[in-house]
Design an enzyme around this catalytic site. Structure first.
Site, PDB file in Angstrom:
ATOM      1  CE  LYS A 110       4.167   6.781  -8.466  1.00 13.70           C
ATOM      2  NZ  LYS A 110       3.963   5.509  -9.165  1.00 13.70           N
ATOM      3  N   GLY A 111      -1.022   5.562  -3.245  1.00 14.16           N
ATOM      4  CA  GLY A 111      -2.577   5.707  -3.209  1.00 14.16           C
ATOM      5  C   GLY A 111      -3.012   6.655  -2.327  1.00 14.16           C
ATOM      6  CD  GLU A 122      -1.773   6.296   4.008  1.00 18.32           C
ATOM      7  OE1 GLU A 122      -1.924   5.879   2.639  1.00 18.32           O
ATOM      8  OE2 GLU A 122      -0.385   5.403   4.076  1.00 18.32           O
ATOM      9  CG  ASP A 130      -1.627  -3.942   4.362  1.00 18.55           C
ATOM     10  OD1 ASP A 130      -1.726  -4.464   3.594  1.00 18.55           O
ATOM     11  OD2 ASP A 130      -0.958  -4.838   5.848  1.00 18.55           O
ATOM     12  CE  LYS A 154      -6.342  -5.980   1.659  1.00 16.13           C
ATOM     13  NZ  LYS A 154      -5.239  -5.460   1.151  1.00 16.13           N
ATOM     14  CG  ASP A 162      -0.193  -0.046  -7.314  1.00 15.21           C
ATOM     15  OD1 ASP A 162      -0.851   0.418  -5.674  1.00 15.21           O
ATOM     16  OD2 ASP A 162       0.425  -0.269  -7.681  1.00 15.21           O
ATOM     17  NE  ARG A 190      -1.092   3.882  -7.884  1.00 18.97           N
ATOM     18  CZ  ARG A 190      -0.016   3.445  -7.310  1.00 18.97           C
ATOM     19  NH1 ARG A 190      -0.961   3.343  -6.273  1.00 18.97           N
ATOM     20  NH2 ARG A 190       1.160   3.719  -6.779  1.00 18.97           N
TER      21      ARG A 190
HETATM   22  C1  PRP Z   1       0.051   1.842   0.448  1.00 14.96           C
HETATM   23  C2  PRP Z   1      -0.820   2.276   1.291  1.00 14.96           C
HETATM   24  C3  PRP Z   1      -0.204   3.037   2.260  1.00 14.96           C
HETATM   25  C4  PRP Z   1       0.642   1.705   2.803  1.00 14.96           C
HETATM   26  C5  PRP Z   1      -0.505   1.449   3.997  1.00 14.96           C
HETATM   27  O1  PRP Z   1       1.083   2.517  -0.377  1.00 14.96           O
HETATM   28  O2  PRP Z   1      -0.822   3.593   0.150  1.00 14.96           O
HETATM   29  O3  PRP Z   1       0.492   4.076   2.186  1.00 14.96           O
HETATM   30  O4  PRP Z   1       0.666   0.953   2.079  1.00 14.96           O
HETATM   31  O5  PRP Z   1       0.499  -0.197   4.897  1.00 14.96           O
HETATM   32  P1  PRP Z   1       0.889   0.044   6.094  1.00 14.96           P
HETATM   33  O6  PRP Z   1      -0.015  -0.186   6.718  1.00 14.96           O
HETATM   34  O7  PRP Z   1       1.602  -1.999   6.060  1.00 14.96           O
HETATM   35  O8  PRP Z   1       2.452   0.681   6.206  1.00 14.96           O
HETATM   36  P2  PRP Z   1       2.255   1.440  -1.418  1.00 14.96           P
HETATM   37  O9  PRP Z   1       3.616   1.245  -0.993  1.00 14.96           O
HETATM   38  O10 PRP Z   1       1.780   0.367  -1.894  1.00 14.96           O
HETATM   39  O11 PRP Z   1       2.377   2.455  -2.272  1.00 14.96           O
HETATM   40  P3  PRP Z   1       1.405   3.860  -2.791  1.00 14.96           P
HETATM   41  O12 PRP Z   1       0.579   3.954  -2.100  1.00 14.96           O
HETATM   42  O13 PRP Z   1       2.718   3.953  -4.266  1.00 14.96           O
HETATM   43  O14 PRP Z   1       0.874   1.979  -3.862  1.00 14.96           O
END
Ligand code: PRP
Length: 199
Positions: free
Chosen positions: A44-45, A101, A105, A133, A161, A167
């Site tokens: 969703k992010g 994205e 991370d 990051k 979030d 969000r």
């Molecule tokens: C977060 C972000 C990326 C992912 C990055 O999504 O939006 O999709 O994590 O992390 P990574 O580099 O360690 O793979 P999240 O899984 O928190 O879901 P969301 O977008 O629904 O909040």
């Protein structure tokens, strides 16, 4: 400012400047007449960032959506990316995909998705992240377009979030530690990722 936010890391005005700069970098690379730009927003992010980026682009751009989870059942992060929502385009070999994205991370999501979409036969696959990051990287991956490099803090807002909240904040802010430390519903550390307290 939201009372749960300790400080603003990137203001609404700064986000606007970042998105304008990213849009012009993307326009520069995708303006050739044979290019067919399709943003792939990772839910969703990224939904807020993808919408803002799309309206900032002055070249034709389409959009598709995916939702993924990088968890294996009951594990911290298996490195496998599970597709929860997919898109299907029979014209994929003609498309230049840009994965959008809100944050990178560990790098697993973008690394796995890039490989997956190239493997399906897209003409090209690049990636754009609002936030990076690098201190949290577990697999080597460098997005093609980066909005801002940020420190390893628990950030919320502009799509990011905590427990599905914040969000809709129009800025990126640092969440007060007492918010996630005092939440009795907070899952065990090993089931969370992304932000420091989501590990
Ligand atoms: C977060 C972000 C990326 C992912 C990055 O999504 O939006 O999709 O994590 O992390 P990574 O580099 O360690 O793979 P999240 O899984 O928190 O879901 P969301 O977008 O629904 O909040």
């Amino acid at each position: 400012m939201n009372p749960d936010v300790e400080s603003i890391l990137i203001s609404q005005e700064e986000l606007g400047r970042i998105i304008t700069r990213l849009a012009s970098e993307i326009e520069r690379d995708y303006s050739a007449p044979d290019k067919r730009l399709v943003l792939v927003s990772i839910l969703k992010g990224s939904v807020i960032f993808a919408g803002a980026l799309m309206t900032a682009l002055k070249i034709p751009a389409e959009i598709e959506f995916m939702r993924v989870s990088s968890y294996g059942a009951g594990t911290v992060s298996s490195g496998n990316t599970k597709i929860l929502l997919d898109f299907h385009r029979p014209d994929l070999p003609l498309l230049d995909l840009l994965i959008v994205e809100n944050i990178i991370d560990s790098g697993r999501t973008l690394s796995n998705l890039t490989r997956l979409l190239l493997g399906r036969g897209a003409r090209s696959v690049k990636s754009c992240t609002l936030l990076d990051k690098p201190a949290r990287r577990e697999v080597p991956f460098e997005p093609d377009y980066i909005g801002a490099v940020i420190p390893d803090r628990f950030v919320v807002g502009f799509g990011l979030d905590y427990d599905e909240k914040y969000r809709n904040l129009p800025y990126v802010g640092v969440l007060k530690p007492e918010i996630y430390n005092s939440n009795p519903k907070r899952p065990p550390m090993s089931f969370m990722k992304g932000n420091p307290a989501k590990r």
